[in-house]
Design a protein around this motif. Sequence first.
Motif, short mmCIF file in Angstrom:
data_model
loop_
_atom_site.label_atom_id
_atom_site.label_comp_id
_atom_site.label_asym_id
_atom_site.label_seq_id
_atom_site.Cartn_x
_atom_site.Cartn_y
_atom_site.Cartn_z
N TYR A 130 -23.55 28.00 70.03
CA TYR A 130 -23.21 28.57 68.73
C TYR A 130 -21.90 28.01 68.18
N GLY A 131 -20.97 27.72 69.08
CA GLY A 131 -19.70 27.15 68.64
C GLY A 131 -19.90 25.79 68.00
N LEU A 132 -20.76 24.95 68.61
CA LEU A 132 -21.04 23.62 68.07
C LEU A 132 -21.75 23.72 66.71
N GLN A 133 -22.70 24.64 66.62
CA GLN A 133 -23.43 24.82 65.36
C GLN A 133 -22.49 25.28 64.25
N ALA A 134 -21.59 26.19 64.59
CA ALA A 134 -20.64 26.68 63.59
C ALA A 134 -19.73 25.55 63.12
N LEU A 135 -19.29 24.71 64.05
CA LEU A 135 -18.42 23.59 63.70
C LEU A 135 -19.16 22.59 62.80
N LYS A 136 -20.42 22.33 63.12
CA LYS A 136 -21.23 21.42 62.30
C LYS A 136 -21.39 21.98 60.88
N LEU A 137 -21.62 23.27 60.80
CA LEU A 137 -21.82 23.89 59.50
C LEU A 137 -20.56 23.78 58.65
N VAL A 138 -19.41 24.07 59.24
CA VAL A 138 -18.15 24.00 58.52
C VAL A 138 -17.86 22.58 58.07
N LEU A 139 -18.04 21.61 58.97
CA LEU A 139 -17.79 20.21 58.63
C LEU A 139 -18.76 19.72 57.56
N GLY A 140 -20.02 20.15 57.66
CA GLY A 140 -20.99 19.76 56.65
C GLY A 140 -20.59 20.27 55.27
N LEU A 141 -20.11 21.51 55.22
CA LEU A 141 -19.66 22.10 53.97
C LEU A 141 -18.46 21.35 53.41
N LYS A 171 -28.31 18.32 71.35
CA LYS A 171 -28.10 17.01 72.00
C LYS A 171 -27.28 16.07 71.13
N ILE A 172 -27.23 16.36 69.85
CA ILE A 172 -26.44 15.54 68.93
C ILE A 172 -25.07 16.18 68.80
N GLY A 173 -24.06 15.46 69.28
CA GLY A 173 -22.71 15.98 69.28
C GLY A 173 -22.07 15.97 67.91
N ILE A 174 -20.83 16.38 67.88
CA ILE A 174 -20.13 16.51 66.61
C ILE A 174 -19.80 15.17 65.99
N PHE A 175 -19.52 14.16 66.83
CA PHE A 175 -19.15 12.85 66.28
C PHE A 175 -20.33 12.12 65.64
N PRO A 176 -21.51 12.11 66.25
CA PRO A 176 -22.67 11.53 65.54
C PRO A 176 -22.97 12.25 64.22
N PHE A 177 -22.73 13.57 64.24
CA PHE A 177 -22.94 14.34 63.01
C PHE A 177 -21.96 13.91 61.92
N ILE A 178 -20.68 13.80 62.28
CA ILE A 178 -19.66 13.38 61.33
C ILE A 178 -19.96 11.97 60.82
N PHE A 179 -20.37 11.08 61.73
CA PHE A 179 -20.67 9.70 61.34
C PHE A 179 -21.79 9.66 60.30
N SER A 180 -22.88 10.40 60.57
CA SER A 180 -24.01 10.40 59.64
C SER A 180 -23.62 10.96 58.28
N ALA A 181 -22.89 12.06 58.28
CA ALA A 181 -22.49 12.68 57.03
C ALA A 181 -21.53 11.80 56.24
N LEU A 182 -20.60 11.13 56.94
CA LEU A 182 -19.64 10.27 56.26
C LEU A 182 -20.32 9.03 55.68
N VAL A 183 -21.26 8.44 56.42
CA VAL A 183 -21.99 7.29 55.88
C VAL A 183 -22.74 7.68 54.62
N TRP A 184 -23.36 8.85 54.64
CA TRP A 184 -24.05 9.36 53.44
C TRP A 184 -23.08 9.52 52.28
N SER A 185 -21.94 10.15 52.52
CA SER A 185 -20.98 10.42 51.45
C SER A 185 -20.39 9.13 50.89
N ILE A 186 -20.03 8.21 51.78
CA ILE A 186 -19.44 6.94 51.33
C ILE A 186 -20.46 6.15 50.52
N SER A 187 -21.71 6.16 50.97
CA SER A 187 -22.76 5.44 50.23
C SER A 187 -22.91 5.98 48.82
N ILE A 188 -22.94 7.31 48.68
CA ILE A 188 -23.07 7.92 47.38
C ILE A 188 -21.87 7.60 46.50
#
Length: 237
Positions: free
Chosen positions: A3-14, A55-72
């Motif tokens: 739950y801690g990882l999911q909460a962190l992903k949610l906050v970073l995604g926002l 299984k997908i850690g916080i860094f792969p999540f940040i990488f995917s989200a940042l690539v999306w944002s930079i592309s846009i």
Amino acid sequence: MDYGLQALKLVLGLLILTLTLRLLGKQNMAQMTPYDLVYIIVFGGILDSIFYDDKIGIFPFIFSALVWSISIYVIETLVKKFHIFRVFFRGTPDHIIETGKINLKLFDKNNLEFEQLRIVLREKGIFSLREVKDIYLEPDGQFSIIKYSNHKLEPTSSINLEKAEVTPNFLLIDEGEIELSVLKYIGKSEEWLKNEMNILGINDITTVVYCEWSDTNGFYYKTYNDCINQKRKGNIN
């Protein structure tokens, strides 16, 4: 589930989504286009596929989200600076009615129907196509309408036009086809319609792309020859 990882992903995604919207500018929220919807849906897909997978850690999540944002952000920058990118990603307005002439090619391109257009007109307080000079279909799907500045009623039939109240307007012929259900609703017959059209000089109903009628204003119609870029069924060229 962590739950801690999911909460962190949610906050970073926002935070990443908020940052991206800030970079794009506030005006973009009021000018949404199909492309804007695509990248929002894609980001939702990224969140959906990553958020619930421990299984997908916080860094792969940040990488995917940042690539999306930079592309846009890069695409939006190109759209602002270069016309060719603006046209490709944002689109251009379609002039679907030009000085009273219907552009059938653009109607086909945008999958428009006359009854659909009539609904839009009624929502804007316009109850007859005869009042309309120009209509633009904007890239965001909205309609920009220009009315004739000095619209005057032009009698087109023997109907009595000196009535105190305006009566409803009905679509009787749609792309060369008689709307029998509408005729039944208003208590008229197919023979009545054909006789009235004969009086107006129309002997072949299939040559009429649009015909409306009201008890107050009589008939208003357009034939295929009155249209621009004839491409629809019933084309008599």
